[in-house]
Design a protein around this motif. Structure first.
Motif, PDB file in Angstrom:
ATOM      1  N   ARG A 146      34.137  41.261  19.809  1.00 23.19           N
ATOM      2  CA  ARG A 146      34.805  40.408  18.828  1.00 23.19           C
ATOM      3  C   ARG A 146      35.185  41.259  17.621  1.00 23.19           C
ATOM      4  O   ARG A 146      34.484  42.215  17.295  1.00 23.19           O
ATOM      5  N   PRO A 147      36.275  40.917  16.934  1.00 20.64           N
ATOM      6  CA  PRO A 147      36.683  41.698  15.761  1.00 20.64           C
ATOM      7  C   PRO A 147      35.605  41.660  14.671  1.00 20.64           C
ATOM      8  O   PRO A 147      34.930  40.638  14.493  1.00 20.64           O
ATOM      9  N   LEU A 148      35.467  42.748  13.954  1.00 27.28           N
ATOM     10  CA  LEU A 148      34.423  42.832  12.937  1.00 27.28           C
ATOM     11  C   LEU A 148      34.672  41.876  11.766  1.00 27.28           C
ATOM     12  O   LEU A 148      33.740  41.525  11.056  1.00 27.28           O
ATOM     13  N   TRP A 149      35.910  41.403  11.579  1.00 32.40           N
ATOM     14  CA  TRP A 149      36.171  40.452  10.503  1.00 32.40           C
ATOM     15  C   TRP A 149      35.542  39.088  10.780  1.00 32.40           C
ATOM     16  O   TRP A 149      35.448  38.245   9.891  1.00 32.40           O
ATOM     17  N   TRP A 150      35.076  38.868  12.015  1.00 31.79           N
ATOM     18  CA  TRP A 150      34.357  37.628  12.320  1.00 31.79           C
ATOM     19  C   TRP A 150      33.096  37.515  11.479  1.00 31.79           C
ATOM     20  O   TRP A 150      32.568  36.429  11.294  1.00 31.79           O
ATOM     21  N   PHE A 151      32.607  38.637  10.977  1.00 31.75           N
ATOM     22  CA  PHE A 151      31.448  38.621  10.091  1.00 31.75           C
ATOM     23  C   PHE A 151      31.716  37.689   8.908  1.00 31.75           C
ATOM     24  O   PHE A 151      30.824  36.961   8.481  1.00 31.75           O
ATOM     25  N   LEU A 152      32.940  37.723   8.395  1.00 33.08           N
ATOM     26  CA  LEU A 152      33.295  36.861   7.259  1.00 33.08           C
ATOM     27  C   LEU A 152      33.214  35.388   7.642  1.00 33.08           C
ATOM     28  O   LEU A 152      32.811  34.546   6.829  1.00 33.08           O
ATOM     29  N   MET A 153      33.578  35.074   8.879  1.00 31.21           N
ATOM     30  CA  MET A 153      33.482  33.682   9.323  1.00 31.21           C
ATOM     31  C   MET A 153      32.025  33.230   9.438  1.00 31.21           C
ATOM     32  O   MET A 153      31.733  32.045   9.306  1.00 31.21           O
ATOM     33  N   LEU A 154      31.123  34.167   9.662  1.00 30.29           N
ATOM     34  CA  LEU A 154      29.704  33.821   9.715  1.00 30.29           C
ATOM     35  C   LEU A 154      29.152  33.466   8.338  1.00 30.29           C
ATOM     36  O   LEU A 154      28.053  32.936   8.225  1.00 30.29           O
ATOM     37  N   LEU A 155      29.905  33.752   7.301  1.00 30.16           N
ATOM     38  CA  LEU A 155      29.482  33.428   5.939  1.00 30.16           C
ATOM     39  C   LEU A 155      29.982  32.060   5.477  1.00 30.16           C
ATOM     40  O   LEU A 155      29.597  31.595   4.411  1.00 30.16           O
TER      41      LEU A 155
ATOM     42  N   ASN B 158      30.415  28.903  10.592  1.00 31.13           N
ATOM     43  CA  ASN B 158      29.462  29.877  11.122  1.00 31.13           C
ATOM     44  C   ASN B 158      28.719  29.366  12.348  1.00 31.13           C
ATOM     45  O   ASN B 158      28.379  30.136  13.235  1.00 31.13           O
ATOM     46  N   VAL B 159      28.493  28.062  12.434  1.00 28.37           N
ATOM     47  CA  VAL B 159      27.808  27.494  13.596  1.00 28.37           C
ATOM     48  C   VAL B 159      28.679  27.658  14.843  1.00 28.37           C
ATOM     49  O   VAL B 159      28.196  28.080  15.898  1.00 28.37           O
ATOM     50  N   VAL B 160      29.952  27.349  14.709  1.00 28.07           N
ATOM     51  CA  VAL B 160      30.880  27.480  15.831  1.00 28.07           C
ATOM     52  C   VAL B 160      31.003  28.940  16.257  1.00 28.07           C
ATOM     53  O   VAL B 160      30.941  29.269  17.447  1.00 28.07           O
ATOM     54  N   VAL B 161      31.152  29.822  15.276  1.00 25.19           N
ATOM     55  CA  VAL B 161      31.283  31.254  15.564  1.00 25.19           C
ATOM     56  C   VAL B 161      30.008  31.773  16.232  1.00 25.19           C
ATOM     57  O   VAL B 161      30.079  32.542  17.194  1.00 25.19           O
ATOM     58  N   LEU B 162      28.858  31.339  15.753  1.00 27.34           N
ATOM     59  CA  LEU B 162      27.583  31.780  16.346  1.00 27.34           C
ATOM     60  C   LEU B 162      27.477  31.345  17.803  1.00 27.34           C
ATOM     61  O   LEU B 162      27.058  32.142  18.655  1.00 27.34           O
ATOM     62  N   VAL B 163      27.868  30.126  18.110  1.00 27.90           N
ATOM     63  CA  VAL B 163      27.830  29.657  19.502  1.00 27.90           C
ATOM     64  C   VAL B 163      28.754  30.511  20.369  1.00 27.90           C
ATOM     65  O   VAL B 163      28.387  30.914  21.481  1.00 27.90           O
ATOM     66  N   ILE B 164      29.935  30.827  19.861  1.00 29.37           N
ATOM     67  CA  ILE B 164      30.879  31.659  20.617  1.00 29.37           C
ATOM     68  C   ILE B 164      30.303  33.051  20.836  1.00 29.37           C
ATOM     69  O   ILE B 164      30.351  33.588  21.953  1.00 29.37           O
ATOM     70  N   VAL B 165      29.738  33.644  19.798  1.00 29.26           N
ATOM     71  CA  VAL B 165      29.179  34.997  19.906  1.00 29.26           C
ATOM     72  C   VAL B 165      28.009  35.020  20.888  1.00 29.26           C
ATOM     73  O   VAL B 165      27.902  35.928  21.726  1.00 29.26           O
TER      74      VAL B 165
END
Length: 129
Positions: A63-72, A77-84
């Motif tokens: 996944r792109p490293l800018w996804w880190f910002l979405m985790l904030l 962040n919940v949706v992104v965490l489930v995807i990751v």
């Protein structure tokens, strides 16, 4: 009610036992994370460095490293965490069951992936080559 020396000793002893158990658990999780990152072709020490381990995880699941910002961002962040976590289970050839284990019992999921028979199935890209 009066607290006796014996009561205080028992309570303190229970706290020490709890602290030791939690310390052993934390070390086991660090070791499992290290092993998981090494299986994925990353440097193991990345798993134990706060914040950097998130970038390493994103690299492992491609996944792109800018996804880190979405985790904030709350809720996002919940949706992104489930995807990751879903991507992590797929990267090791596992399915929905492993995703649920990683989602609800992350430390146990790390132990299963780190010490189990699962092999990283994506092309390895070292984070710090």
């Amino acid at each position: 009610m009066e607290i006796t020396t014996t009561d205080a000793t028992v309570d303190g002893g229970g706290a020490v036992v709890w602290l030791v158990v939690m310390l052993v658990w934390a070390v086991l999780i660090l070791i499992a994370g290290w092993k998981l990152y090494v299986k994925a072709g990353e440097s193991g020490w990345v798993a134990i460095v706060p914040v950097l381990n998130t970038f390493g995880l994103l690299k492992i699941v491609k996944r792109p490293l800018w996804w880190f910002l979405m985790l904030l961002i709350p809720i996002v962040n919940v949706v992104v965490l489930v995807i990751v976590l879903s991507d992590l289970s797929k990267a090791f050839g596992r399915g929905v069951g492993m995703t649920l284990l990683l989602l609800f019992l992350t430390p146990i999921g790390y132990l299963v992936l780190g010490f189990g028979q699962a092999q990283y199935q994506l092309q390895k890209e070292p984070l710090f080559a």
